[in-house]
Design an enzyme around this catalytic site. Structure first.
Site, PDB file in Angstrom:
ATOM      1  CG  ASP A  37      -2.114  -0.930   1.033  1.00  0.00           C
ATOM      2  OD1 ASP A  37      -2.252  -1.503  -0.063  1.00  0.00           O
ATOM      3  OD2 ASP A  37      -2.895  -1.079   1.987  1.00  0.00           O
ATOM      4  CB  THR A  54      -8.479   0.355   5.965  1.00  0.00           C
ATOM      5  OG1 THR A  54      -7.874   0.872   4.770  1.00  0.00           O
ATOM      6  CG2 THR A  54      -9.938   0.039   5.687  1.00  0.00           C
TER       7      THR A  54
END
Length: 285
Positions: A68, A182
């Site tokens: 990510d 998140t």
């Protein structure tokens, strides 16, 4: 078709996956551009064109090899160029990295065949008031302001569309997008928010007041932060990239006038991602 390849140059495993991608694309009718970092790391300056502001105009898809964090870096590099990003997860969790390295051949063929959809995600933009500047002004996940001293908290006077909301006395404050719900937001106790919602989340870090909770706002608001600290400075982190600012420099945060495009393979939903990545619904041992 033109593909730009970005990757985490600090991990050997990722470099190996980048080499795999390049080998697969060699036999395809695909023009490949490499990020400047990859061209130098792999010593491929002569073989591949660089991704630049000029060559970006012809890019159809950007491949982001890593986790990510690499997707966030790629989003920062691409910014307002409106190039769809496909993250290939070479790490562990991977909320933003849609593809798995074990299915590289299939994934690349899907790209070439155009067998994918595009999902747009909102960005935050940050400007300074009173001097200074932020090196990377756009955030796909979050903007966080944090204390520098270990022994004292900071005060973050927060205004929403000019109206005083609260002065957070805490270790810091996270201003997050739904995509970033998140990430850091989740770790400080903020809510999970579907990325399809148009919202901004304010989540304090270790707040001094127990009755102060995370707050969800519409994304059309303008947020102004005035930070006060004993040290006279504070840290700002934009998608994990940090720098120090003097506390006479205030921050203005609002939604960027453009969105980042993420490539989606298949029909996986956000709820399915939560169940898979956070193991919702899994059996308790």
């Amino acid at each position: 078709m033109t593909v730009a390849v970005f990757g985490n140059t600090y991990k050997l495993a990722t470099i190996e996956e980048v080499n795999r991608v390049l080998k697969v694309l060699e036999g395809k009718d695909v023009r490949v551009l490499l990020s400047q970092e990859l061209r130098h790391e792999l010593n491929l300056m002569a073989q591949y064109e660089p991704f630049t502001a000029e060559t970006a105009e012809c890019v159809d898809v950007a491949l982001s090899m890593g986790g990510d964090g690499t997707v966030l870096t790629t989003a920062s590099e691409i910014a307002d160029k409106q190039i769809p990003i496909l993250g290939i997860n070479c790490g562990h969790l991977g909320f933003l990295a849609e593809g798995a390295k074990d299915n590289l051949d299939e994934i690349l063929q899907q790209l070439i065949d155009g067998n994918y959809t595009i999902e747009e995600r909102a960005l935050l933009q940050v400007t300074t008031v009173g001097g200074g500047h932020v090196i990377h002004p756009y955030a796909l996940n979050e903007v966080a302001v944090m204390k520098q001293e270990l022994s004292s908290m900071i005060a973050v006077e927060t205004r929403v569309d000019g109206e005083l909301l609260h002065t957070y006395r805490a270790d810091g404050l996270v201003v997050s997008t739904p995509t970033g719900s998140t990430a850091y937001n989740l770790s400080v106790g903020g809510p999970l928010v579907s990325p399809s919602l148009d919202a901004v989340i304010l989540s304090p870090i270790a707040t001094h007041s127990l009755n102060v909770r995370p707050f969800l706002l519409p994304d059309k608001v303008a947020i102004d932060l005035h930070i006060h600290s004993r040290s006279g400075s504070y840290l700002i982190s934009i998608d994990g990239r940090s720098q120090t600012l003097n506390d006479d420099i205030s921050l203005h945060i609002d939604c960027a006038p453009f969105r980042i495009k993420l490539v989606q393979l298949g029909e996986r939903t956000f709820i399915q991602t939560l169940r898979e990545k956070l193991m919702w619904g899994g059996k308790l041992d």
